[in-house]
Write an enzyme that holds these catalytic residues in place. Structure first.
Site, short mmCIF file in Angstrom:
data_model
loop_
_atom_site.label_atom_id
_atom_site.label_comp_id
_atom_site.label_asym_id
_atom_site.label_seq_id
_atom_site.Cartn_x
_atom_site.Cartn_y
_atom_site.Cartn_z
N HIS A 1 25.92 30.45 31.93
CA HIS A 1 25.94 31.71 32.69
C HIS A 1 24.95 31.57 33.85
CE1 HIS A 1 25.81 35.92 33.69
NE2 HIS A 1 26.75 36.18 32.79
N SER B 1 23.88 40.83 33.65
CA SER B 1 25.34 40.89 33.59
C SER B 1 26.00 40.58 34.93
CB SER B 1 25.75 42.29 33.12
OG SER B 1 27.05 42.57 33.53
N ARG C 1 31.86 31.84 37.06
CA ARG C 1 30.56 31.34 36.57
C ARG C 1 30.38 29.85 36.82
NH1 ARG C 1 30.99 34.64 30.86
NH2 ARG C 1 30.53 36.64 31.81
N HIS D 1 25.88 29.91 27.47
CA HIS D 1 26.34 31.26 27.20
C HIS D 1 27.48 31.30 26.18
CE1 HIS D 1 27.11 35.42 27.85
NE2 HIS D 1 28.32 35.21 28.33
N GLU E 1 34.14 32.71 18.35
CA GLU E 1 33.54 31.66 19.17
C GLU E 1 33.51 30.30 18.47
OE1 GLU E 1 30.24 33.00 21.47
OE2 GLU E 1 29.69 30.96 22.04
N ARG F 1 36.17 30.04 29.86
CA ARG F 1 36.48 31.42 29.48
C ARG F 1 36.13 32.37 30.62
NH1 ARG F 1 33.58 36.05 26.78
NH2 ARG F 1 31.76 35.09 27.72
N SER G 1 35.97 37.52 25.15
CA SER G 1 35.75 36.91 23.83
C SER G 1 36.36 37.80 22.74
CB SER G 1 34.27 36.66 23.55
OG SER G 1 33.60 37.86 23.40
C1 LIG Z 1 23.96 37.59 25.98
C2 LIG Z 1 25.43 37.55 25.73
C3 LIG Z 1 26.25 38.48 26.34
C4 LIG Z 1 27.62 38.45 26.12
N1 LIG Z 1 28.42 39.37 26.74
C5 LIG Z 1 29.73 39.36 26.52
C6 LIG Z 1 30.58 40.33 27.13
O1 LIG Z 1 30.13 41.18 27.90
N2 LIG Z 1 31.90 40.28 26.86
C7 LIG Z 1 32.45 39.35 26.02
O2 LIG Z 1 33.65 39.36 25.82
N3 LIG Z 1 31.67 38.41 25.43
C8 LIG Z 1 30.34 38.40 25.65
N4 LIG Z 1 29.55 37.44 25.06
C9 LIG Z 1 30.16 36.50 24.13
C10 LIG Z 1 30.40 37.21 22.80
O3 LIG Z 1 29.32 38.07 22.50
C11 LIG Z 1 30.53 36.20 21.66
O4 LIG Z 1 31.45 35.21 22.03
C12 LIG Z 1 31.05 36.90 20.41
O5 LIG Z 1 30.11 37.86 19.99
C13 LIG Z 1 31.26 35.88 19.29
O6 LIG Z 1 31.64 36.58 18.14
P1 LIG Z 1 31.80 35.82 16.77
O7 LIG Z 1 32.06 36.88 15.76
O8 LIG Z 1 32.78 34.73 16.92
O9 LIG Z 1 30.40 35.10 16.52
P2 LIG Z 1 28.96 35.76 16.32
O10 LIG Z 1 28.88 37.12 16.94
O11 LIG Z 1 27.99 34.72 16.77
O12 LIG Z 1 28.88 35.98 14.76
C14 LIG Z 1 28.65 34.92 13.88
C15 LIG Z 1 27.91 35.49 12.70
O13 LIG Z 1 27.80 34.48 11.69
C16 LIG Z 1 26.50 34.51 11.17
N5 LIG Z 1 26.21 33.18 10.61
C17 LIG Z 1 25.92 32.04 11.27
N6 LIG Z 1 25.73 31.04 10.42
C18 LIG Z 1 25.95 31.53 9.18
C19 LIG Z 1 25.92 30.97 7.87
N7 LIG Z 1 25.66 29.68 7.68
N8 LIG Z 1 26.19 31.78 6.84
C20 LIG Z 1 26.49 33.09 7.04
N9 LIG Z 1 26.53 33.67 8.25
C21 LIG Z 1 26.26 32.90 9.30
C22 LIG Z 1 25.61 34.87 12.33
O14 LIG Z 1 24.39 35.40 11.90
C23 LIG Z 1 26.48 35.93 13.04
O15 LIG Z 1 26.27 37.21 12.54
C24 LIG Z 1 28.18 37.46 25.27
C25 LIG Z 1 27.35 36.53 24.65
C26 LIG Z 1 25.99 36.56 24.88
C27 LIG Z 1 25.12 35.53 24.20
#
Ligand SMILES: Cc1cc2nc3c(=O)[nH]c(=O)nc-3n(C[C@H](O)[C@H](O)[C@H](O)COP(=O)(O)OP(=O)(O)OC[C@H]3O[C@@H](n4cnc5c(N)ncnc54)[C@H](O)[C@@H]3O)c2cc1C
Length: 318
Positions: free
Chosen positions: A12, A26, A61, A124, A148, A158, A163
């Site tokens: 990012h 943002s 980006r 990011h 992700e 992306r 996401s």
């Molecule tokens: C600062 C920031 C801003 C963003 N803004 C945007 C946006 O505006 N719009 C958008 O679309 N996307 C955005 N993204 C991207 C988006 O937030 C992520 O891609 C999305 O949240 C991923 O969701 P997920 O459920 O796949 O993974 P995560 O949200 O990472 O969830 C994974 C979960 O698994 C848990 N975990 C990990 N390892 C283990 C384990 N061994 N055992 C049990 N649990 C575990 C973690 O604690 C976490 O709770 C942003 C990302 C960041 C970093």
């Protein structure tokens, strides 16, 4: 298990390092009138406006990051790059950017309406991940990946804000598939061929050594940054091969070495620049690489192959 497109890591452009973490400013800041500049010969140079045509500060980006790298490498420019939000209209601050103002004040002690904010790119989003088919099945029976951690929708780059596609739509598809497959309980449930297993050994009593984790982090920071090149990637592969040959590795360490090797080797094999993968030695996209990478462990070492990108219908995007 196979992993896809591990070389595609989105950086990012508008991040600010604060006490060991990164504050994300943002994209809304650029869309409301934020401008990027660097000091060139002591004078602010709004380089995206000059180098990127009509899109200017609104470029994607990966392009913003690439241009930031280029200008920071020039002898007449002095890093850092700044995000100048001074021309953003008051109404936009009030309606859409209140959070940015608050965070800049709280964490940086900067009023972004008056003072440009020094920025740098930071990791990011991972476009790559566990390779899944259109029903979110990995190449292990009854293993599904969503969000992700999966490689499915985002290709080389992306677009901001989507996401949710992988997390919500993918979650729905995977849940439906899991329920169906559980009901049928078919032994051969997966869409891909299995590619081999880690030989069984008893490592369970061993704990991960933090030194190896830190070293792999350093390796990734060194060769998998915003811009990559052959020599650094090859050096990293050689070091990881040596690590892999060490005795008494804990399971986490083995997995870590394999995953980091898969990332570095994917970046090495993609000898072109495409989306978030930028190679200084191969600055352009090459048609022969319009494919996905797939990384797998053959029982002895990590291997990379290139896969054709499925046509829309096959991929379920109809
Ligand atoms: C600062 C920031 C801003 C963003 N803004 C945007 C946006 O505006 N719009 C958008 O679309 N996307 C955005 N993204 C991207 C988006 O937030 C992520 O891609 C999305 O949240 C991923 O969701 P997920 O459920 O796949 O993974 P995560 O949200 O990472 O969830 C994974 C979960 O698994 C848990 N975990 C990990 N390892 C283990 C384990 N061994 N055992 C049990 N649990 C575990 C973690 O604690 C976490 O709770 C942003 C990302 C960041 C970093």
């Amino acid at each position: 298990m196979e992993f896809g497109n591990l070389e595609f890591i989105q950086y990012h452009p508008t991040m600010v390092p604060v006490s060991g973490k990164n504050l994300l400013i943002s994209e809304a800041a650029r869309s409301e009138g934020g401008r990027l500049y660097i000091e060139r010969n002591g004078v602010p140079w709004y380089f995206l406006e000059e180098l990127c045509g009509p899109e200017g500060n609104l470029v994607s980006r990966n392009l913003a990051v690439r241009k930031m790298y280029e200008v920071c490498s020039r002898p007449d420019c002095r890093p850092p790059v700044y995000l100048d939000m001074r021309e953003i209209p008051e109404v936009a601050w009030q309606k859409r950017l209140e959070g940015i103002k608050e965070e800049c004040g709280k964490f940086l002690n900067i009023n972004p309406e008056k003072t440009p904010v020094p920025i740098e790119p930071a990791v990011h989003y991972f476009m790559g991940g566990i390779l899944v088919d259109e029903r979110h099945r990995a190449n292990k029976n009854f293993l599904y990946a969503v969000g992700e951690c999966a490689c499915q929708y985002h290709g080389a780059n992306r677009l901001g804000g989507n996401s949710m596609l992988g997390a919500l739509y993918g979650g729905k598809v995977a849940a439906r598939t899991a329920v169906e497959e559980l009901e049928k309980y078919r032994a051969a449930a997966c869409g891909f061929q299995e590619k081999g297993n880690i030989p069984e050994k008893n490592f369970e009593t061993q704990r991960e050594d933090g030194a190896l984790r830190r070293r792999t982090e350093e390796i990734l920071s060194g060769c998998m940054g915003t811009v990559r090149e052959e020599t650094e990637l090859q050096k990293a592969v050689r070091e990881l091969e040596k690590m892999w040959k060490r005795e008494h590795l804990a399971p986490e360490e083995r997995n870590r070495i394999l995953l980091v090797s898969a990332m570095v080797m994917s970046a090495l094999e993609r000898r072109e620049s495409r989306g978030a993968h930028i190679r200084s030695d191969y600055p352009d996209a090459r048609p022969e690489f319009q494919k996905s990478t797939a990384a797998y462990f053959d029982g002895k070492q990590v291997r990379i192959r290139f896969r054709d990108i499925p046509a829309d219908k096959e991929a379920g995007n109809v």
